[in-house]
Write a protein that holds these residues in place. Structure first.
Motif, short mmCIF file in Angstrom:
data_model
loop_
_atom_site.label_atom_id
_atom_site.label_comp_id
_atom_site.label_asym_id
_atom_site.label_seq_id
_atom_site.Cartn_x
_atom_site.Cartn_y
_atom_site.Cartn_z
N ASN A 27 0.85 -1.19 0.00
CA ASN A 27 0.00 0.00 0.00
C ASN A 27 0.89 1.24 0.00
O ASN A 27 1.43 1.63 1.04
CB ASN A 27 -0.90 -0.02 1.24
CG ASN A 27 -1.81 1.20 1.32
OD1 ASN A 27 -1.83 2.05 0.44
ND2 ASN A 27 -2.57 1.28 2.40
N LEU A 30 -0.11 4.31 2.38
CA LEU A 30 -0.33 4.09 3.81
C LEU A 30 0.07 5.29 4.66
O LEU A 30 -0.59 5.60 5.65
CB LEU A 30 0.43 2.84 4.26
CG LEU A 30 0.22 2.41 5.72
CD1 LEU A 30 -1.26 2.17 6.00
CD2 LEU A 30 1.03 1.16 6.04
N PRO A 37 3.47 5.14 9.70
CA PRO A 37 3.17 3.70 9.70
C PRO A 37 4.41 2.82 9.85
O PRO A 37 4.29 1.64 10.16
CB PRO A 37 2.51 3.48 8.33
CG PRO A 37 3.03 4.58 7.48
CD PRO A 37 3.18 5.76 8.39
N ASP A 47 -4.24 1.01 12.98
CA ASP A 47 -4.37 0.96 11.53
C ASP A 47 -5.13 2.22 11.11
O ASP A 47 -5.52 3.01 11.97
CB ASP A 47 -5.02 -0.34 11.06
CG ASP A 47 -6.51 -0.45 11.37
OD1 ASP A 47 -7.06 0.47 12.03
OD2 ASP A 47 -7.13 -1.44 10.95
N THR A 142 4.18 -8.93 12.08
CA THR A 142 3.43 -7.80 12.63
C THR A 142 3.89 -7.46 14.04
O THR A 142 3.85 -6.31 14.46
CB THR A 142 1.93 -8.09 12.59
OG1 THR A 142 1.53 -8.29 11.23
CG2 THR A 142 1.12 -6.94 13.17
N SER A 152 2.87 -1.20 9.30
CA SER A 152 3.10 -1.46 7.87
C SER A 152 3.06 -2.95 7.57
O SER A 152 2.56 -3.37 6.51
CB SER A 152 4.44 -0.87 7.43
OG SER A 152 5.51 -1.46 8.14
N ASP A 155 -0.63 -3.98 7.62
CA ASP A 155 -1.31 -3.55 6.40
C ASP A 155 -0.93 -4.44 5.22
O ASP A 155 -1.77 -4.71 4.36
CB ASP A 155 -0.94 -2.09 6.11
CG ASP A 155 -1.80 -1.50 5.01
OD1 ASP A 155 -2.96 -1.14 5.28
OD2 ASP A 155 -1.32 -1.42 3.86
N SER A 159 -2.81 -5.91 1.69
CA SER A 159 -2.40 -5.44 0.36
C SER A 159 -1.80 -6.56 -0.46
O SER A 159 -1.95 -6.60 -1.69
CB SER A 159 -1.40 -4.27 0.49
OG SER A 159 -0.20 -4.70 1.09
N ASN A 167 -10.10 -5.73 2.71
CA ASN A 167 -9.94 -5.74 4.16
C ASN A 167 -10.38 -7.06 4.79
O ASN A 167 -10.88 -7.09 5.91
CB ASN A 167 -10.71 -4.58 4.79
CG ASN A 167 -10.05 -3.24 4.50
OD1 ASN A 167 -8.88 -3.04 4.79
ND2 ASN A 167 -10.81 -2.33 3.91
N ARG A 213 -10.37 -7.76 8.59
CA ARG A 213 -9.23 -6.99 9.10
C ARG A 213 -9.38 -6.68 10.59
O ARG A 213 -8.43 -6.83 11.36
CB ARG A 213 -9.10 -5.68 8.30
CG ARG A 213 -7.92 -4.80 8.69
CD ARG A 213 -8.01 -3.45 8.00
NE ARG A 213 -6.79 -2.69 8.16
CZ ARG A 213 -5.89 -2.51 7.21
NH1 ARG A 213 -6.06 -3.05 6.02
NH2 ARG A 213 -4.79 -1.80 7.44
N ARG A 217 -6.91 -7.66 13.58
CA ARG A 217 -6.30 -6.63 14.43
C ARG A 217 -6.60 -6.91 15.90
O ARG A 217 -5.72 -6.77 16.76
CB ARG A 217 -6.82 -5.24 14.04
CG ARG A 217 -6.03 -4.08 14.66
CD ARG A 217 -6.75 -2.75 14.44
NE ARG A 217 -7.99 -2.70 15.21
CZ ARG A 217 -8.04 -2.35 16.51
NH1 ARG A 217 -6.94 -2.03 17.16
NH2 ARG A 217 -9.19 -2.34 17.13
#
Length: 239
Positions: A27, A30, A37, A47, A142, A152, A155, A159, A167, A213, A217
């Motif tokens: 992305n 972002l 990010p 996010d 992550t 990032s 995300d 992506s 998402n 998403r 998260r």
């Protein structure tokens, strides 16, 4: 003095000789969607939709990885024993066999690395303050090696692999991500990642088979576990 401008090649995220870089996109917008990010967050899983993390939730000044584990610390003493892991699994809706297996295997695999002593503890405790020592390979990265949350990297899950829905992940997309994240000969990491994500998919997918998403998260900061427990308690009361 050199020029401060950056040319197009220096900012490229795709290389013609590496078609995989085109297939697994990043992305590039972002930074316009979320402040810094690239900065790993110690306390909040952020996010673009949650720039301050999970609102109204006490992070307890724990790292995001510690928050993920703290749900299973049922008596809040900073240590997770196998029976507490079992209780946590039951609280989020897992069956008895899964909960027994999880309670034993997770503490067996992770417990020793977190212990303050070289002498193994037969009770297999997991010390939350040292949970960063349990980060394994072949994951989405992550969490960084200190247990912070990398916006990032989070995300990039969508992506790169959310090709059907921007998402959310389908079962096939989840499998593609797990295969892509495998590090060479990291068999333990392969198994751990597969088990973690398959359990998440089982618990968190919607009626269309999508893993959203926000569900993912919530896994990272542990808020998903809290929500699953609330939902289960509410359902039990209605029944």
């Amino acid at each position: 003095m050199g020029s401060s401008s950056v040319n197009e090649a220096a900012m490229a995220t795709e290389a013609l000789q590496a078609p995989i870089t085109k297939a697994r996109k990043l992305n590039t917008d972002l930074q316009d969607q979320l402040s810094k990010p690239y900065l790993a967050r110690a306390l909040e899983a952020v996010d673009p939709s949650h720039p301050n993390g999970t609102e109204g939730r006490d992070h307890g000044n724990m790292s995001v990885l510690q928050q993920h584990v703290a749900f299973f610390d049922r008596n809040k003493d900073g240590i997770v024993y196998p029976w507490e892991t079992y209780q946590g699994f039951r609280a989020i809706g897992c069956d008895i066999l899964t909960s027994i297996g999880g309670g034993f295997l997770i503490n067996l695999v992770l417990g020793y690395s977190t212990q303050p002593s070289w002498i193994p503890n037969p009770l297999l405790p997991i010390y939350i303050k040292n949970i960063h020592k349990c980060k394994h390979g072949s994951d989405s990265e992550t969490y960084d090696t200190e247990g912070r949350f990398e916006p990032s990297k989070f995300d990039a899950i969508f992506s790169k692999y959310g090709l059907t829905h921007p998402n959310a992940l389908t079962s096939d997309e989840l499998s593609a991500m797990l295969k892509a994240n495998r590090n060479l000969t990291d068999f333990n990491g392969w198994i751990l990642s597969y088990a973690e994500w398959q359990l998440l998919y089982k618990l968190g997918k919607d009626e269309k088979g999508l893993l959203h998403r926000e569900t993912i998260r919530g896994l990272y900061d542990g808020s998903l576990f809290e929500q699953l427990e609330k939902n289960r308690t509410s359902h039990s009361k209605r029944s």
